[in-house]
Design a protein around this motif. Structure first.
Motif, mmCIF file in Angstrom:
data_model
loop_
_atom_site.group_PDB
_atom_site.id
_atom_site.type_symbol
_atom_site.label_atom_id
_atom_site.label_comp_id
_atom_site.label_asym_id
_atom_site.label_seq_id
_atom_site.Cartn_x
_atom_site.Cartn_y
_atom_site.Cartn_z
ATOM 1 N N MET A 1 43.328 45.939 45.605
ATOM 2 C CA MET A 1 43.578 44.539 45.700
ATOM 3 C C MET A 1 42.510 43.841 46.551
ATOM 4 N N SER A 2 42.101 44.471 47.634
ATOM 5 C CA SER A 2 41.088 43.841 48.478
ATOM 6 C C SER A 2 39.774 43.682 47.715
ATOM 7 N N LEU A 3 39.460 44.622 46.839
ATOM 8 C CA LEU A 3 38.253 44.517 46.020
ATOM 9 C C LEU A 3 38.323 43.266 45.148
ATOM 10 N N TRP A 4 39.463 43.040 44.522
ATOM 11 C CA TRP A 4 39.638 41.865 43.664
ATOM 12 C C TRP A 4 39.523 40.585 44.476
ATOM 13 N N LEU A 5 40.165 40.556 45.639
ATOM 14 C CA LEU A 5 40.105 39.360 46.484
ATOM 15 C C LEU A 5 38.672 39.089 46.930
ATOM 16 N N ALA A 7 36.070 39.932 45.397
ATOM 17 C CA ALA A 7 35.288 39.584 44.215
ATOM 18 C C ALA A 7 35.512 38.132 43.805
ATOM 19 N N GLY A 8 36.480 37.467 44.463
ATOM 20 C CA GLY A 8 36.713 36.058 44.180
ATOM 21 C C GLY A 8 37.882 35.772 43.269
ATOM 22 N N VAL A 9 38.643 36.807 42.904
ATOM 23 C CA VAL A 9 39.838 36.574 42.093
ATOM 24 C C VAL A 9 40.845 35.829 42.969
ATOM 25 N N ALA A 11 44.055 34.498 44.790
ATOM 26 C CA ALA A 11 45.192 35.229 45.343
ATOM 27 C C ALA A 11 46.428 35.213 44.446
ATOM 28 N N PRO A 12 46.802 34.085 43.827
ATOM 29 C CA PRO A 12 47.983 34.122 42.964
ATOM 30 C C PRO A 12 47.842 35.102 41.789
ATOM 31 N N GLU A 13 46.646 35.203 41.243
ATOM 32 C CA GLU A 13 46.421 36.142 40.139
ATOM 33 C C GLU A 13 46.526 37.583 40.623
ATOM 34 N N VAL A 14 45.916 37.878 41.747
ATOM 35 C CA VAL A 14 45.984 39.231 42.313
ATOM 36 C C VAL A 14 47.430 39.578 42.648
ATOM 37 N N ALA A 15 48.136 38.639 43.254
ATOM 38 C CA ALA A 15 49.530 38.886 43.628
ATOM 39 C C ALA A 15 50.378 39.196 42.400
ATOM 40 N N GLU A 16 50.206 38.417 41.351
ATOM 41 C CA GLU A 16 50.986 38.642 40.127
ATOM 42 C C GLU A 16 50.720 40.027 39.554
ATOM 43 N N ARG A 17 49.451 40.387 39.491
ATOM 44 C CA ARG A 17 49.090 41.702 38.936
ATOM 45 C C ARG A 17 49.592 42.845 39.805
ATOM 46 N N ALA A 18 49.691 42.596 41.115
ATOM 47 C CA ALA A 18 50.144 43.632 42.046
ATOM 48 C C ALA A 18 51.664 43.668 42.174
ATOM 49 N N GLY A 19 52.328 42.656 41.612
ATOM 50 C CA GLY A 19 53.780 42.610 41.722
ATOM 51 C C GLY A 19 54.248 42.117 43.073
ATOM 52 N N HIS A 20 53.416 41.329 43.745
ATOM 53 C CA HIS A 20 53.733 40.772 45.054
ATOM 54 C C HIS A 20 53.816 39.256 44.954
#
Length: 51
Positions: A1-5, A7-9, A11-20
């Motif tokens: 997740m930190s890699l995605w963040l 990389a500029g993704v 936060a809402p998109e990362v959270a959704e994909r992570a189930g958070h």
């Protein structure tokens, strides 16, 4: 997740994909987001219409 963040993704998109929720994601990974100050400053200046 930190890699995605880092990389500029967004936060809402990362959270959704992570189930958070975004709140949980940022509590866990905020300390992992590093080196983004210059990019953030540039985005703020652009949004304010500064050069």
């Amino acid at each position: 997740m930190s890699l995605w963040l880092n990389a500029g993704v967004h936060a809402p998109e990362v959270a959704e994909r992570a189930g958070h929720t975004v709140d949980v994601l940022l509590k866990i990974y905020a300390k992992c987001i590093d080196g983004q100050r210059e990019v953030a400053d540039q985005r703020i200046e652009k949004a304010l219409g500064e050069s």
